[in-house]
Design a protein around this motif. Structure first.
Motif, PDB file in Angstrom:
ATOM      1  N   ALA A  70       0.856  -1.195   0.000  1.00  0.00           N
ATOM      2  CA  ALA A  70       0.000   0.000   0.000  1.00  0.00           C
ATOM      3  C   ALA A  70       0.888   1.239   0.000  1.00  0.00           C
ATOM      4  CB  ALA A  70      -0.904  -0.005   1.223  1.00  0.00           C
ATOM      5  N   GLY A  90      -5.146  -0.161  -0.688  1.00  0.00           N
ATOM      6  CA  GLY A  90      -5.155   0.323   0.687  1.00  0.00           C
ATOM      7  C   GLY A  90      -4.226   1.489   0.916  1.00  0.00           C
ATOM      8  N   GLY A 137      -3.849   0.752   4.543  1.00  0.00           N
ATOM      9  CA  GLY A 137      -4.411  -0.589   4.561  1.00  0.00           C
ATOM     10  C   GLY A 137      -5.870  -0.665   4.911  1.00  0.00           C
ATOM     11  N   GLY A 138      -6.481   0.480   5.186  1.00  0.00           N
ATOM     12  CA  GLY A 138      -7.890   0.471   5.546  1.00  0.00           C
ATOM     13  C   GLY A 138      -8.802   0.347   4.342  1.00  0.00           C
ATOM     14  N   PRO A 139     -10.091   0.065   4.581  1.00  0.00           N
ATOM     15  CA  PRO A 139     -11.040  -0.074   3.466  1.00  0.00           C
ATOM     16  C   PRO A 139     -11.281   1.261   2.791  1.00  0.00           C
ATOM     17  CG  PRO A 139     -12.193  -0.078   5.566  1.00  0.00           C
ATOM     18  CD  PRO A 139     -10.742  -0.099   5.887  1.00  0.00           C
ATOM     19  N   THR A 140     -11.630   1.228   1.503  1.00  0.00           N
ATOM     20  CA  THR A 140     -11.922   2.445   0.753  1.00  0.00           C
ATOM     21  C   THR A 140     -13.381   2.444   0.350  1.00  0.00           C
ATOM     22  OG1 THR A 140     -11.283   1.414  -1.333  1.00  0.00           O
ATOM     23  CG2 THR A 140      -9.590   2.608  -0.129  1.00  0.00           C
TER      24      THR A 140
END
Length: 325
Positions: free
Chosen positions: A170, A228, A322-325
């Protein structure tokens, strides 16, 4: 006015005028543009706006036609468009140089004031949508801005990202150019150094990324978001494009107020020097610092942007990766 769930038969041609000058201004109007198209499904929705932002709407399924206007000729362009193809309804964000009066004089139905004494803490995009909903002109709840990218563009964006950052890591994409000196963040090099030390891949626009047109840039942002990744930058058009393309962003706000100009979650907005006595949330162009970045509180640049500590920005970026989009 028909109910919200019934198409308006009186509107077959709808013109949207956004000539405020910035790419970000057009992006903030996208939720209302979607709502207008859904409220008038049989109408041809046309948009009059500036280049290069106009290209963001080129293949948009909600837009029948987009026409780019050169800066300096806005009023003449509006008049010419109204005469070329008289619309049934006009919605405009633009009030300078007698543009609103020209629209009101020539078109039976129009909304030419999407500001209406705004409060300092209502996001601009939300306010546009709320005003148009009160007028019965948009359908559906507010949804964050989204840019329509074709499958081919998305694929090209992924290929370009793979060349720049091989593998599946990411990346962090830094937007260093703020468009105006008053928005420039002075700690960019420290952020890049800290991310590099942690083995986080960093792409700095203008240094690591070759010159791209606006749609190619949006596709690259979308690809980074798909991994991410996070886009970091000031309150400027490319950062808004990144969020609208699906990437998480960390927005750096100084002279503008994040509560009014901030990006929709899951993006994170950081406000520098929130108690600045010279900031004017609803009249930013009248701030003493706006045009030449001459800060009354610091001799070496805007104190509000310097107040955004590198460690705080780093923490926000690492949390978002790395989080959701």
């Amino acid at each position: 006015m028909p109910p919200d769930d019934v198409a308006d038969p009186l509107v077959a041609d709808l013109l949207v005028v956004d000539l405020l000058g910035g790419i970000g201004d057009l992006v903030m109007l996208l939720p209302s543009l979607r709502g207008l198209a859904r409220r008038h499904p049989g109408a041809a929705v046309r948009v009059l706006t500036h280049a290069p932002g106009a290209t963001l709407l080129d293949p948009d399924p909600d837009v029948a036609e987009v026409r780019a206007v050169r800066k300096g000729g806005e009023r003449a362009a509006v008049v010419a468009e109204l005469e070329r193809r008289p619309p049934d309804l006009v919605v405009s964000t633009t009030r300078y140089d007698g543009i609103a009066e020209e629209i009101e004089r020539r078109v039976p139905r129009s909304v030419t004031d999407l500001w209406r004494r705004p409060p300092p803490d209502e996001p601009v995009a939300h306010r546009y949508h709320r005003i148009l909903a009160a007028e019965g002109l948009v359908r559906g709840r507010y949804a964050p801005p989204r840019i329509h990218l074709t499958a081919e563009e998305r694929s090209a964006g992924r290929r370009r990202l793979a060349e720049l950052v091989p593998g599946s890591a990411a990346p962090v994409v830094l937007v260093p150019d703020a468009g105006m000196a008053v928005k420039r963040w002075p700690h960019q090099d420290r952020l890049v150094a800290e991310l590099t030390r942690r083995a986080v891949p960093v792409l700095v626009l203008g240094r690591d990324v070759p010159p791209l047109d606006l749609r190619e840039l949006a596709a690259l942002f979308a690809a980074a978001g798909g991994r991410g990744g996070v886009v970091v930058g000031a309150d400027t058009g490319p950062v808004r494009v990144a969020a609208a393309a699906g990437a998480r962003t960390v927005g750096l706000f100084g002279p503008t107020v994040a509560a009014r100009y901030g990006l929709d979650p899951p993006s994170v907005d950081l406000q520098g020097l929130p108690g600045c006595p010279h900031r004017r949330p609803t009249a930013i162009t009248e701030q003493v610092c706006w045009w030449d970045a001459a800060c009354p509180l610091a001799a070496d640049g805007p104190a509000c942007m310097a107040d955004l500590a590198p460690d705080a920005v780093l923490d926000a970026v690492l949390d978002a990766l790395g989080g959701p989009t």
